[in-house]
Scaffold this motif. Structure first.
Motif, PDB file in Angstrom:
ATOM      1  N   ASP A   1       0.805  -1.219   0.000  1.00  9.67           N
ATOM      2  CA  ASP A   1       0.000   0.000   0.000  1.00  9.67           C
ATOM      3  C   ASP A   1       0.839   1.271   0.000  1.00  9.67           C
ATOM      4  O   ASP A   1       0.368   2.336   0.380  1.00  9.67           O
ATOM      5  CB  ASP A   1      -0.955   0.004   1.194  1.00  9.67           C
ATOM      6  N   LYS A   2       2.117   1.160  -0.421  1.00 10.47           N
ATOM      7  CA  LYS A   2       2.981   2.346  -0.516  1.00 10.47           C
ATOM      8  C   LYS A   2       4.004   2.095  -1.616  1.00 10.47           C
ATOM      9  O   LYS A   2       4.258   0.926  -1.985  1.00 10.47           O
ATOM     10  CB  LYS A   2       3.662   2.615   0.833  1.00 10.47           C
ATOM     11  N   PRO A   3       4.596   3.136  -2.179  1.00 13.13           N
ATOM     12  CA  PRO A   3       5.594   2.948  -3.245  1.00 13.13           C
ATOM     13  C   PRO A   3       6.831   2.222  -2.711  1.00 13.13           C
ATOM     14  O   PRO A   3       7.554   2.746  -1.863  1.00 13.13           O
ATOM     15  CB  PRO A   3       5.937   4.385  -3.656  1.00 13.13           C
ATOM     16  N   LEU A   4       7.072   1.010  -3.211  1.00  7.33           N
ATOM     17  CA  LEU A   4       8.180   0.181  -2.733  1.00  7.33           C
ATOM     18  C   LEU A   4       8.775  -0.610  -3.886  1.00  7.33           C
ATOM     19  O   LEU A   4       8.105  -0.886  -4.889  1.00  7.33           O
ATOM     20  CB  LEU A   4       7.694  -0.804  -1.666  1.00  7.33           C
ATOM     21  N   THR A   5      10.032  -1.030  -3.688  1.00 10.17           N
ATOM     22  CA  THR A   5      10.645  -2.038  -4.540  1.00 10.17           C
ATOM     23  C   THR A   5      10.808  -3.311  -3.706  1.00 10.17           C
ATOM     24  O   THR A   5      11.474  -3.293  -2.667  1.00 10.17           O
ATOM     25  CB  THR A   5      12.013  -1.578  -5.055  1.00 10.17           C
TER      26      THR A   5
ATOM     27  N   ARG B   1      -1.317  -8.292  -3.244  1.00  8.75           N
ATOM     28  CA  ARG B   1      -2.194  -7.279  -3.839  1.00  8.75           C
ATOM     29  C   ARG B   1      -1.499  -5.926  -3.744  1.00  8.75           C
ATOM     30  O   ARG B   1      -1.125  -5.475  -2.660  1.00  8.75           O
ATOM     31  CB  ARG B   1      -3.549  -7.236  -3.128  1.00  8.75           C
ATOM     32  N   VAL B   2      -1.330  -5.271  -4.906  1.00  7.33           N
ATOM     33  CA  VAL B   2      -0.704  -3.950  -4.974  1.00  7.33           C
ATOM     34  C   VAL B   2      -1.803  -2.902  -5.110  1.00  7.33           C
ATOM     35  O   VAL B   2      -2.607  -2.967  -6.043  1.00  7.33           O
ATOM     36  CB  VAL B   2       0.266  -3.866  -6.167  1.00  7.33           C
ATOM     37  N   VAL B   3      -1.826  -1.940  -4.188  1.00  8.89           N
ATOM     38  CA  VAL B   3      -2.839  -0.881  -4.227  1.00  8.89           C
ATOM     39  C   VAL B   3      -2.187   0.502  -4.178  1.00  8.89           C
ATOM     40  O   VAL B   3      -2.830   1.487  -3.815  1.00  8.89           O
ATOM     41  CB  VAL B   3      -3.862  -1.043  -3.079  1.00  8.89           C
ATOM     42  N   SER B   4      -0.916   0.588  -4.539  1.00 10.18           N
ATOM     43  CA  SER B   4      -0.173   1.843  -4.524  1.00 10.18           C
ATOM     44  C   SER B   4       0.488   2.072  -5.875  1.00 10.18           C
ATOM     45  O   SER B   4       0.821   1.118  -6.595  1.00 10.18           O
ATOM     46  CB  SER B   4       0.903   1.818  -3.433  1.00 10.18           C
ATOM     47  N   ASP B   5       0.715   3.325  -6.223  1.00 10.43           N
ATOM     48  CA  ASP B   5       1.503   3.660  -7.397  1.00 10.43           C
ATOM     49  C   ASP B   5       2.977   3.361  -7.134  1.00 10.43           C
ATOM     50  O   ASP B   5       3.412   3.221  -5.991  1.00 10.43           O
ATOM     51  CB  ASP B   5       1.360   5.146  -7.739  1.00 10.43           C
ATOM     52  N   ASN B   6       3.749   3.263  -8.245  1.00 17.07           N
ATOM     53  CA  ASN B   6       5.219   3.174  -8.160  1.00 17.07           C
ATOM     54  C   ASN B   6       5.703   1.978  -7.333  1.00 17.07           C
ATOM     55  O   ASN B   6       6.519   2.107  -6.428  1.00 17.07           O
ATOM     56  CB  ASN B   6       5.797   4.474  -7.579  1.00 17.07           C
ATOM     57  N   VAL B   7       5.195   0.797  -7.674  1.00 15.43           N
ATOM     58  CA  VAL B   7       5.611  -0.442  -7.004  1.00 15.43           C
ATOM     59  C   VAL B   7       6.333  -1.337  -8.007  1.00 15.43           C
ATOM     60  O   VAL B   7       5.874  -1.525  -9.138  1.00 15.43           O
ATOM     61  CB  VAL B   7       4.408  -1.184  -6.396  1.00 15.43           C
ATOM     62  N   THR B   8       7.461  -1.893  -7.582  1.00 12.69           N
ATOM     63  CA  THR B   8       8.201  -2.883  -8.359  1.00 12.69           C
ATOM     64  C   THR B   8       8.244  -4.196  -7.591  1.00 12.69           C
ATOM     65  O   THR B   8       8.552  -4.217  -6.401  1.00 12.69           O
ATOM     66  CB  THR B   8       9.644  -2.410  -8.625  1.00 12.69           C
ATOM     67  N   ILE B   9       7.927  -5.298  -8.284  1.00 14.87           N
ATOM     68  CA  ILE B   9       8.077  -6.649  -7.731  1.00 14.87           C
ATOM     69  C   ILE B   9       9.017  -7.401  -8.653  1.00 14.87           C
ATOM     70  O   ILE B   9       8.764  -7.535  -9.852  1.00 14.87           O
ATOM     71  CB  ILE B   9       6.728  -7.365  -7.614  1.00 14.87           C
ATOM     72  N   ASP B  10      10.136  -7.923  -8.100  1.00 13.17           N
ATOM     73  CA  ASP B  10      11.221  -8.433  -8.928  1.00 13.17           C
ATOM     74  C   ASP B  10      11.836  -9.674  -8.280  1.00 13.17           C
ATOM     75  O   ASP B  10      12.278  -9.640  -7.129  1.00 13.17           O
ATOM     76  CB  ASP B  10      12.284  -7.327  -9.069  1.00 13.17           C
TER      77      ASP B  10
ATOM     78  N   ALA C   1      -5.434 -14.249  -7.330  1.00 16.70           N
ATOM     79  CA  ALA C   1      -4.258 -14.153  -8.194  1.00 16.70           C
ATOM     80  C   ALA C   1      -2.987 -14.248  -7.368  1.00 16.70           C
ATOM     81  O   ALA C   1      -2.967 -13.941  -6.175  1.00 16.70           O
ATOM     82  CB  ALA C   1      -4.281 -12.830  -8.965  1.00 16.70           C
ATOM     83  N   ALA C   2      -1.910 -14.672  -8.026  1.00 15.83           N
ATOM     84  CA  ALA C   2      -0.597 -14.636  -7.371  1.00 15.83           C
ATOM     85  C   ALA C   2      -0.188 -13.186  -7.113  1.00 15.83           C
ATOM     86  O   ALA C   2       0.265 -12.840  -6.027  1.00 15.83           O
ATOM     87  CB  ALA C   2       0.438 -15.345  -8.230  1.00 15.83           C
ATOM     88  N   ILE C   3      -0.372 -12.334  -8.125  1.00 14.57           N
ATOM     89  CA  ILE C   3      -0.112 -10.899  -7.985  1.00 14.57           C
ATOM     90  C   ILE C   3      -1.264 -10.142  -8.617  1.00 14.57           C
ATOM     91  O   ILE C   3      -1.555 -10.341  -9.800  1.00 14.57           O
ATOM     92  CB  ILE C   3       1.210 -10.482  -8.665  1.00 14.57           C
ATOM     93  N   ARG C   4      -1.920  -9.288  -7.850  1.00 11.18           N
ATOM     94  CA  ARG C   4      -2.987  -8.439  -8.385  1.00 11.18           C
ATOM     95  C   ARG C   4      -2.593  -6.980  -8.174  1.00 11.18           C
ATOM     96  O   ARG C   4      -2.164  -6.590  -7.072  1.00 11.18           O
ATOM     97  CB  ARG C   4      -4.323  -8.714  -7.680  1.00 11.18           C
ATOM     98  N   VAL C   5      -2.740  -6.187  -9.225  1.00 13.52           N
ATOM     99  CA  VAL C   5      -2.477  -4.750  -9.156  1.00 13.52           C
ATOM    100  C   VAL C   5      -3.806  -4.028  -9.374  1.00 13.52           C
ATOM    101  O   VAL C   5      -4.457  -4.229 -10.408  1.00 13.52           O
ATOM    102  CB  VAL C   5      -1.443  -4.320 -10.209  1.00 13.52           C
ATOM    103  N   VAL C   6      -4.204  -3.182  -8.396  1.00 14.59           N
ATOM    104  CA  VAL C   6      -5.532  -2.566  -8.422  1.00 14.59           C
ATOM    105  C   VAL C   6      -5.405  -1.043  -8.372  1.00 14.59           C
ATOM    106  O   VAL C   6      -4.782  -0.494  -7.456  1.00 14.59           O
ATOM    107  CB  VAL C   6      -6.386  -3.050  -7.229  1.00 14.59           C
TER     108      VAL C   6
ATOM    109  N   TYR D   1      -2.747 -10.364 -12.417  1.00 16.93           N
ATOM    110  CA  TYR D   1      -4.056  -9.772 -12.720  1.00 16.93           C
ATOM    111  C   TYR D   1      -3.951  -8.258 -12.541  1.00 16.93           C
ATOM    112  O   TYR D   1      -3.735  -7.774 -11.430  1.00 16.93           O
ATOM    113  CB  TYR D   1      -5.112 -10.351 -11.771  1.00 16.93           C
ATOM    114  N   ILE D   2      -4.113  -7.520 -13.641  1.00 13.40           N
ATOM    115  CA  ILE D   2      -4.009  -6.060 -13.623  1.00 13.40           C
ATOM    116  C   ILE D   2      -5.421  -5.489 -13.756  1.00 13.40           C
ATOM    117  O   ILE D   2      -6.091  -5.726 -14.766  1.00 13.40           O
ATOM    118  CB  ILE D   2      -3.108  -5.547 -14.759  1.00 13.40           C
ATOM    119  N   GLU D   3      -5.853  -4.732 -12.763  1.00 16.75           N
ATOM    120  CA  GLU D   3      -7.238  -4.251 -12.695  1.00 16.75           C
ATOM    121  C   GLU D   3      -7.269  -2.728 -12.572  1.00 16.75           C
ATOM    122  O   GLU D   3      -6.743  -2.160 -11.620  1.00 16.75           O
ATOM    123  CB  GLU D   3      -7.922  -4.896 -11.479  1.00 16.75           C
ATOM    124  N   LYS D   4      -7.829  -2.084 -13.598  1.00 15.38           N
ATOM    125  CA  LYS D   4      -7.994  -0.623 -13.594  1.00 15.38           C
ATOM    126  C   LYS D   4      -6.684   0.087 -13.229  1.00 15.38           C
ATOM    127  O   LYS D   4      -6.654   1.008 -12.412  1.00 15.38           O
ATOM    128  CB  LYS D   4      -9.118  -0.212 -12.641  1.00 15.38           C
ATOM    129  N   SER D   5      -5.603  -0.368 -13.871  1.00 15.74           N
ATOM    130  CA  SER D   5      -4.272   0.189 -13.611  1.00 15.74           C
ATOM    131  C   SER D   5      -3.609   0.551 -14.936  1.00 15.74           C
ATOM    132  O   SER D   5      -3.897  -0.058 -15.973  1.00 15.74           O
ATOM    133  CB  SER D   5      -3.419  -0.820 -12.833  1.00 15.74           C
TER     134      SER D   5
END
Length: 403
Positions: free
Chosen positions: A53-57, A76-85, A101-106, A126-130
């Protein structure tokens, strides 16, 4: 955005491991401040319903395993500027009411998901409204057995300006699925052995699909109700079955299908209600049907394609033709070129009467190699009655392109 980059000046790295001060990914996220990097050390972390819920790498070292233990959604990603690597994520929970989903971006902007391996999943990414994100160099391997209890590998829903590149997707329901997603680039992905479609998209406009491989899927690629699509340099191969095709086009307008390879599909391209589409530079090799036109297809152009050893080059369900066939190479063309200009002196008629008969009565396919069929095809070529009399390639090429 300027505030985010300002926070980078004070960013810290938080390490996660079994004997670190922080032992779980969720605790690290809770501890972190915007702009921090979370380094997850090699190991297995049994977690699910992780919320970013915050910009993180978030970066994995030597592919640490995030095991959801079949409990539900994992990240689940609910913040802008997030990297998962660099994570290895397994055991997404199956549900008949929620698309875990394994990774969902909302509702997020500027995300990056890369170098992630996903296995034993329901939905993968799963990319939702992003918007304005990148899904790069991931491996999504499912174990789907039935469509009703399996999800898609990479799914975009109501999203824009996203690049999906260099991913491998296998053994899920649909490899890559888009709905209401515009200005998407799908490049250099391999989508194979999926239950239904290698790629499936609906109501998605101005998208570009390049250099992808769609092989041995249940029914190939389905493209529906979309405009201004470009599909360039892709490979559609070995999509076999009673209802299988390399590419299904339904209600597609103002598109470009160029420089693709369609090889060993039951139907290479199945077309219905699609208009103003340019098909050029494609290779149709050893398909059952190369082009199957079901109806309501107008002002399309087929030019400079190679039709090589297909059972039927073109199948037509109408006696009316409003489409242009020109400068194609047809391996079954038997005309001559007396003036040696590389163009056949006799027009080529690609629609055989037998294809019309098979469309009406599929069982007659067993007669395909018989002398009787050769005779009726010849008679229809001389005096068309059942097939469009103006469906001709007036300039058939003597040599295939790229020879």
């Amino acid at each position: 955005m300027s505030l985010f980059w300002g926070l980078q000046l004070f960013a810290q790295t938080i390490e996660v491991c079994s004997n670190c001060d922080v032992t779980s990914l969720q605790d690290a996220i809770n501890t972190a401040v915007a702009g921090d990097t979370i380094l997850v050390k090699k190991g297995t972390y049994k977690e699910y319903n992780i919320v970013v819920d915050k910009p993180l790498t978030i970066k994995g070292e030597n592919f640490p395993v995030i095991d959801g233990e079949d409990q539900g959604e994992i990240i689940r990603v609910v913040s802008d500027n997030v990297t998962i690597d660099g994570l290895f994520i397994i055991n997404v929970g199956t549900s008949y009411t929620s698309d875990h989903a394994a990774i969902r971006v909302v509702r997020s902007e500027n995300f990056l998901i890369q170098n992630v391996v996903l296995e034993k999943l329901f939905f993968g990414i799963y990319i939702e409204k992003s918007n304005n994100g990148r899904i790069y160099h991931n491996k999504v391997i499912g174990d789907a057995q039935d469509e009703y209890n399996s999800g898609n590998g990479i799914q975009l829903w109501y999203s824009k300006n996203i690049v999906v590149e260099k991913n491998i997707v296998q053994k899920v329901r649909d490899g890559i699925y888009l709905e209401f997603s515009d200005h998407i680039i799908i490049n250099d992905n391999v989508s194979t052995d999926n239950l239904r479609y290698g790629l499936h998209f609906m109501f998605s406009n101005d998208d570009l699909y390049t250099n992808n491989t769609f092989e041995n899927n249940g029914a190939g690629v389905a493209v529906m109700f979309s405009k201004r699509i470009k599909m360039l340099n892709n490979t559609f191969k070995k999509n076999w079955g009673t209802a299988a095709f390399g590419l299904l086009l339904k209600e597609i307008n103002d598109a470009e299908i160029k420089d693709n390879v369609f090889e060993e599909n039951t139907v290479a391209i199945n077309i219905e209600g699609s208009n103003r589409v340019m098909y050029s530079g494609n290779d149709f090799i050893s398909n059952g049907y190369a082009i199957k036109v079901l109806g309501a297809c107008y002002t399309n152009t087929f030019e400079k394609n190679n039709f090589l050893y297909n059972s039927f080059d073109v199948s037509y369900h109408s006696k009316i033709n409003d489409n242009i066939f020109r400068h194609n190479y047809w391996s079954s063309y038997t005309g001559y070129d007396l003036d040696k200009d590389g163009i056949g002196d006799v027009p080529y008629r690609p629609v055989k009467l037998f294809s019309y008969i098979v469309n009406k009565t599929p069982e007659t396919i067993i007669l395909m190699r018989s002398l009787f069929i050769d005779i009726i095809d010849f008679s229809e070529k001389v005096s068309p009655v059942f097939t469009p009399d103006n469906l001709l390639d007036m300039t058939p090429q003597i040599k295939r392109y790229n020879d």
